[in-house]
Scaffold this active site. Sequence first.
Site, PDB file in Angstrom:
ATOM      1  N   ASN A 214       0.827  -1.214   0.000  1.00  0.00           N
ATOM      2  CA  ASN A 214       0.000   0.000   0.000  1.00  0.00           C
ATOM      3  C   ASN A 214       0.859   1.260   0.000  1.00  0.00           C
ATOM      4  OD1 ASN A 214      -2.324  -1.386  -0.200  1.00  0.00           O
ATOM      5  ND2 ASN A 214      -3.053  -1.024   1.877  1.00  0.00           N
ATOM      6  N   ILE A 256      -0.477   5.566 -12.098  1.00  0.00           N
ATOM      7  CA  ILE A 256       0.235   6.836 -12.313  1.00  0.00           C
ATOM      8  C   ILE A 256      -0.715   7.896 -12.880  1.00  0.00           C
ATOM      9  CG2 ILE A 256       2.564   5.852 -12.494  1.00  0.00           C
ATOM     10  CD1 ILE A 256       2.293   6.201 -15.585  1.00  0.00           C
ATOM     11  N   CYS A 266      -8.083   2.089   3.211  1.00  0.00           N
ATOM     12  CA  CYS A 266      -6.773   1.444   3.384  1.00  0.00           C
ATOM     13  C   CYS A 266      -5.576   2.385   3.241  1.00  0.00           C
ATOM     14  CB  CYS A 266      -6.637   0.289   2.404  1.00  0.00           C
ATOM     15  SG  CYS A 266      -7.739  -1.058   2.815  1.00  0.00           S
ATOM     16  N   LYS A 327     -13.648   5.597  -5.075  1.00  0.00           N
ATOM     17  CA  LYS A 327     -13.304   5.104  -6.411  1.00  0.00           C
ATOM     18  C   LYS A 327     -14.544   4.472  -7.030  1.00  0.00           C
ATOM     19  CE  LYS A 327     -11.314   0.624  -5.752  1.00  0.00           C
ATOM     20  NZ  LYS A 327     -10.165  -0.169  -5.694  1.00  0.00           N
TER      21      LYS A 327
END
Length: 444
Positions: A214, A256, A266, A327
Amino acid sequence: MRISIIGSGYVGLVTGAGLAEAGHNVTCMDIDDARIQRLSQGHSLLFEPGLDEMLSTNIVRGNLKFTSSMQAATEHAEVMIIAVGTPSSEDGSADLSHVLAVAGNIGRHLRHASLIIVKSTVPVGTCDKVRCAIQTQLDMRHETIPFNVASNPEFLAEGSAVKNFMNPDRIICGVENDSSETLLREMYAPFNRNHEKLFFMDVRSSELTKYAANAMLATKISLMNELANIAENVGADIEKVRRGIGSDPRIGYSFIYAGPGYGGSCFPKDVRALSHTALQHGLEAQLLNAVEAVNNRQKAHLFNLIRRELKDEFYGKNIAVWGLAFKPNTNDMREAPSRVLIEALLDAGANVHTHGPEAKQEGLELYGELSGYHAHDDPYQAASGADALVLVTEWKHYWIPDFERLAELMEQKILFDGRNIWPQGAAVRNGFSYHAIGRPSLPA
Ligand SMILES: NC(=O)c1ccc[n+]([C@@H]2O[C@H](COP(=O)([O-])OP(=O)(O)OC[C@H]3O[C@@H](n4cnc5c(N)ncnc54)[C@H](O)[C@@H]3O)[C@@H](O)[C@H]2O)c1
């Protein structure tokens, strides 16, 4: 195998349903009674593609059951998987109270030899604490029951959690003896047929592997956002830069993208927890601290762009926000960039009109009481009468908006593309000014 999962949230449920799907006999336990009632009927209340179907199928097949009794869960299993939350404490460390409470409970109810697997994301050394908490309870009961503790961190990504679990890239296992390895191999055999995905290592390395993964991903995101800010100031386009560097196989294209900063349950807490672990060992994690600082700054970036365009005049302005979850393909708004934006807009006196696929309810729970907050069922309804439209989360159906329709509906034609995905040419052709992350703004 008879397996009990302790903690039936995102990770616990996906793990339980996935192991049941593979043929194991699974009991999922949670202290939240209401959740257990719903789950017993096959409703997760999580928006996670494929999850509810897998729950229902395996409930009907009889190999997935739910309980709020720790005694029942412990008696059922030869393998117990701890999957409770490890949220951030105030000082940034991982709060282990749920994990250790579960360990104590296991010790209170253990009747036969078992393997205890820690799947929650936990700092190095936690499995030792879990072992100690179980042993303390056994000692108090004057019982000698053999048990092992193993580390098996989870790498699923929300939005594709079922797919990730059923078809993992790798399964990390930290064990202290062959018998734990044998049980883990047996449990994961259905997921390991095509090629070897199991990586066995010592417990501490396994615990650290999860944080390392992570931290690496969060670092990529913050570096890209740093580069985007430089691009914005020197008149370059981060999208072109992204393609230019992604083509280098040593760098690659994944993770990226410049954007509004990372969120979710998380990355933020795990970066903080790893930094805290370093500090406890006398190390200052300078890079991790910078990754977090850049991310916090980036979460304010969209608001700053809007403020610049609206010349700080927010009173009476309507701002449409598309995308609430951190997301796509999830309803999870934990530490979502949308929250920082919405709160800044409301504080500044704007009316905020949101559309969030699957997260309308979550948004209302957070902001429904505030008079400036309006939740809509349709993205164009949210944009109707708006002085600006901001894209925060890149759900597929936002990718190619109907700019003609937006031009008719909106009060002012100003777009903020927080994910650099909208076709700039079409936006400008329809009379919009276009602003994005790390790209030159285009006037109407
Ligand atoms: N969500 C993700 O995408 C993800 C991915 C990989 C790893 N992880 C890690 O997995 C762990 C769990 O995360 P999550 O997102 O599933 O959390 P979550 O908050 O969705 O679920 C945790 C569940 O544990 C239950 N619980 C708390 N205390 C309990 C107790 N004493 N006994 C029984 N149940 C108890 C809660 O009621 C809740 O249902 C965390 O350590 C997290 O960092 C999460």
